[in-house]
Design a protein around this motif. Structure first.
Motif, PDB file in Angstrom:
ATOM      1  N   GLY A  97       2.465   5.178   6.916  1.00  0.00           N
ATOM      2  CA  GLY A  97       2.072   6.614   6.885  1.00  0.00           C
ATOM      3  C   GLY A  97       0.589   6.676   6.217  1.00  0.00           C
ATOM      4  N   ALA A  98       0.421   5.694   5.226  1.00  0.00           N
ATOM      5  CA  ALA A  98      -1.051   5.983   4.574  1.00  0.00           C
ATOM      6  C   ALA A  98      -2.040   5.317   5.520  1.00  0.00           C
ATOM      7  CB  ALA A  98      -1.052   5.027   3.064  1.00  0.00           C
ATOM      8  N   THR A  99      -1.745   4.086   6.152  1.00  0.00           N
ATOM      9  CA  THR A  99      -2.809   3.576   6.975  1.00  0.00           C
ATOM     10  C   THR A  99      -3.047   4.471   8.248  1.00  0.00           C
ATOM     11  OG1 THR A  99      -1.174   2.344   8.249  1.00  0.00           O
ATOM     12  CG2 THR A  99      -2.277   1.180   6.443  1.00  0.00           C
ATOM     13  N   LEU A 100      -2.116   5.365   8.720  1.00  0.00           N
ATOM     14  CA  LEU A 100      -2.339   6.280   9.782  1.00  0.00           C
ATOM     15  C   LEU A 100      -3.324   7.270   9.446  1.00  0.00           C
ATOM     16  CD1 LEU A 100       0.792   6.730  11.976  1.00  0.00           C
ATOM     17  CD2 LEU A 100      -1.534   6.217  12.751  1.00  0.00           C
ATOM     18  N   THR A 101      -2.908   7.700   8.053  1.00  0.00           N
ATOM     19  CA  THR A 101      -3.664   8.790   7.564  1.00  0.00           C
ATOM     20  C   THR A 101      -5.178   8.289   7.304  1.00  0.00           C
ATOM     21  OG1 THR A 101      -1.895   9.167   5.990  1.00  0.00           O
ATOM     22  CG2 THR A 101      -3.803  10.554   5.756  1.00  0.00           C
ATOM     23  N   ALA A 102      -5.343   7.019   6.865  1.00  0.00           N
ATOM     24  CA  ALA A 102      -6.811   6.637   6.676  1.00  0.00           C
ATOM     25  C   ALA A 102      -7.545   6.616   8.129  1.00  0.00           C
ATOM     26  CB  ALA A 102      -6.644   5.205   6.139  1.00  0.00           C
ATOM     27  N   LEU A 103      -6.725   6.223   9.076  1.00  0.00           N
ATOM     28  CA  LEU A 103      -7.131   6.343  10.585  1.00  0.00           C
ATOM     29  C   LEU A 103      -7.826   7.868  10.965  1.00  0.00           C
ATOM     30  CD1 LEU A 103      -7.615   4.618  13.203  1.00  0.00           C
ATOM     31  CD2 LEU A 103      -5.681   5.708  13.982  1.00  0.00           C
ATOM     32  N   PHE A 104      -6.772   8.489  10.618  1.00  0.00           N
ATOM     33  CA  PHE A 104      -6.673  10.036  11.137  1.00  0.00           C
ATOM     34  C   PHE A 104      -8.084  10.719  10.145  1.00  0.00           C
ATOM     35  CE2 PHE A 104      -2.314   9.939  12.816  1.00  0.00           C
ATOM     36  CZ  PHE A 104      -2.789   9.690  14.056  1.00  0.00           C
ATOM     37  N   PHE A 105      -8.062  10.381   9.150  1.00  0.00           N
ATOM     38  CA  PHE A 105      -9.233  10.899   8.201  1.00  0.00           C
ATOM     39  C   PHE A 105     -10.470  10.434   8.702  1.00  0.00           C
ATOM     40  CE2 PHE A 105      -7.281  11.528   3.677  1.00  0.00           C
ATOM     41  CZ  PHE A 105      -6.435  12.520   4.219  1.00  0.00           C
ATOM     42  N   ASN A 106     -10.563   9.318   9.139  1.00  0.00           N
ATOM     43  CA  ASN A 106     -11.840   8.486   9.541  1.00  0.00           C
ATOM     44  C   ASN A 106     -12.310   8.852  10.999  1.00  0.00           C
ATOM     45  OD1 ASN A 106     -13.076   7.094   7.456  1.00  0.00           O
ATOM     46  ND2 ASN A 106     -11.425   5.673   7.747  1.00  0.00           N
TER      47      ASN A 106
END
Lengths: 245, 309
Positions: A97-106
């Protein structure tokens, strides 16, 4: 194992006294008569069902294709692909979840989180489970049946539609059911990819802090009774089929 | 009939097994590509993004920049030591309890279940089809202060002992580490039982008879025959329990108290509530991912079944 389910069923007949009803008060059917008393809840349930359907279709199609390639063909990089398929099952959900959020944030920015980001995440984590389920069914299938069809001048496409697909169908159906169950039930990955949307698990989670309507227990009981009915039905169907033989 | 089987009149049948070497076969790649791309873009790339995010500094107004600031890792490792400890101890305890409860259960179903085998397994699996959040919240009712369980534990004095050990708080069970572990064991037990059952069921019961014929008692039979043969199930079951347990924070949140914080809760806070927190959050996720992978890989190596998964 069934104790919490019994409690849910039991509590769904509770007459609510306050905002939080974790203790038994009085028998009442009010929650069952009006399961959608909280419109927010039914809205979130609808959203979860939509995501569940779209993610199930996506994961089942992609996963079945991979399973076919892995079982029916020999090629290099198989072990690498196996590792790639295993990793999502071995990673803790909160990390995904966290890594996906990082991707979508970026990439798309925090504002564009919503239906599609949730669905993308759900397809991602269901995919490996679909591959495993369909693969085991395919591996257990007699390959001579396909060869027999080819000997009878069926084109590869006809062979696939008339022989392979019907034989693998139970595996694909099981995989689809599993994906749907995983998607409907997921909280952790969803909360990271949901933005402002609220899915059903998120609603339940929030309701522990806000107020916990007995209707949640009603939906929970319905889910349980529904699955039991489906299982009983498939058992009966299986028994009827063996009886005919 | 003879004309059909006559090779002269029969057109050449399609080659049953096409020669892969003669012509490069692209079919598997066409089948693989969409799914693999999905996994690469939405599983591998996010991990790399997190690695890069974990060395960024900045804020949401001015944007984040990669500054190779390893301070995020210092914070990730140093500030959250209690949370790592909690996550670790809860997930290990959960795995141990699940194995202790799940092994006898799976053993009983596999060897003594008879015609009720599938019914008993259904009883294990069916509850999981209700939302796990609702089931976890149901534990609030089960473990409520005026419930039967807490009454019984108080009467027998168990709670005095557990409270002294720090597992429960006063004469309550809810909002304590014990409640968290209890919820986790309940939630992950099916993941332990299923692989155990599958591997136990494969064991030929005649092997037990053979053991008994050679004058082994029941325990020796189990230790020398059943246990080694069920090892794949034990490994599979413990992994399937341990991995999600490490990342789980639902039970800690719903059944615990502020002193039962686990890593997952911190990651969620840093990502979704603390606007500046996402580089540190990414650093924690990277640490957690690496730690879990290393642990799991070592465990699989030690257990000696690399082809398990």
């Amino acid at each position: 194992m069934l104790a919490p389910n019994a409690v849910i069923l039991w509590m769904s007949f509770n007459k609510p006294v306050g905002k939080f009803d974790y203790t038994w008060n009085k028998f009442s059917l009010s929650a069952w008569k009006n399961p959608c008393a909280s419109s927010e809840m039914c809205h979130s349930l609808g959203l979860s069902l939509q995501i569940g359907v779209v993610a199930t279709i996506g994961a089942t199609v992609l996963g079945t294709m991979i399973a076919f390639a892995m079982v029916r063909h020999r090629f290099r990089a198989r072990s690498g692909i196996n590792a790639l398929l295993f990793l999502p099952m071995a990673a803790p959900e909160v990390v995904m979840g966290a890594t996906l959020t990082a991707l979508f944030f970026n990439t798309v920015g925090p504002g564009s989180l919503g239906f599609w980001t949730i669905t993308i995440a759900h397809v991602m984590f269901c995919l490996s489970y679909v591959v495993v389920t369909v693969k085991s069914r395919l591996a257990g299938m007699d390959p001579t049946l396909e060869r027999a069809a080819q000997d009878l001048y069926a084109t590869p496409f006809q062979t696939f539609m008339k022989v392979t697909l019907p034989l693998v169908a139970p595996g694909i159906a099981a995989a689809a059911l599993l994906s749907f169950a995983l998607s409907i039930d997921d909280y952790i990955i969803t909360v990271f990819t949901a933005g402002n949307l609220e899915t059903f698990p998120m609603y339940i989670y929030g309701s522990v802090q806000r107020s916990y309507p007995a209707q949640i227990d009603v939906i929970g009981s319905m889910m349980l009774l529904g699955t039991m009915a489906i299982i009983a039905f498939s058992q009966l169907l299986g028994r009827a089929r063996t009886a005919r033989k | 009939m003879s004309t059909l089987t006559d090779p002269a009149t029969r057109p050449p049948a399609p080659e049953p097994q096409p020669d892969h070497k003669a012509k490069r076969n692209w079919t598997p790649w066409v089948l693989l590509l969409p799914g693999l791309l999905w996994l690469i873009v939405f599983f591998l790339v996010p991990i790399l993004t997190s690695v890069s995010a974990s060395v960024q500094t900045g804020n949401f107004d001015d944007g984040f920049k990669v500054t190779w600031d390893w301070g995020n890792y210092y914070h990730a490792l140093h500030d959250y030591r209690t949370q790592y400890w909690h996550s670790g101890i809860y997930s290990v305890l959960t795995t141990v309890f699940c194995l202790a409860l799940g092994y006898p259960a799976a053993y009983f179903i596999a060897f003594k279940g008879g015609k009720y085998k599938s019914l008993l397994m259904a009883l294990v699996i069916v509850p999981s089809f209700t939302s796990f959040l609702i089931r976890t919240i149901a534990w609030k009712t089960i473990l409520a202060d005026n419930g039967t369980v807490v009454h019984a534990l108080n009467k027998t004095g168990v709670l005095h002992v557990t409270s002294a050990m720090g597992w429960t708080v006063g004469d309550h069970v809810l909002a304590s580490p014990a409640a968290v572990v209890c919820g986790m064991v309940y939630n992950f037990l099916p993941f332990t039982i299923l692989p155990l059952y599958t591997s136990l069921e494969k064991i030929d019961p005649r092997l037990h008879e053979a053991g008994q014929d050679l004058y082994c008692n029941a325990f020796t039979t189990w230790r020398r025959i059943t246990l080694p043969l069920s090892m794949p199930g034990v490994i599979g079951g413990t992994l399937l329990t341990f991995i999600p347990a490490v990342g789980d924070y639902i039970n800690a949140q719903l059944l615990g108290n502020p002193n039962t914080n686990v890593v997952g809760q911190k990651i969620e806070d840093l990502f979704l509530r603390d606007t500046q927190g996402y580089p540190v959050g990414s650093a924690i996720s990277v640490v957690m991912m690496v730690a879990t992978l290393v642990l799991v890989m070592t465990y699989i190596r030690k257990a000696g079944t690399e082809d398990l998964i």
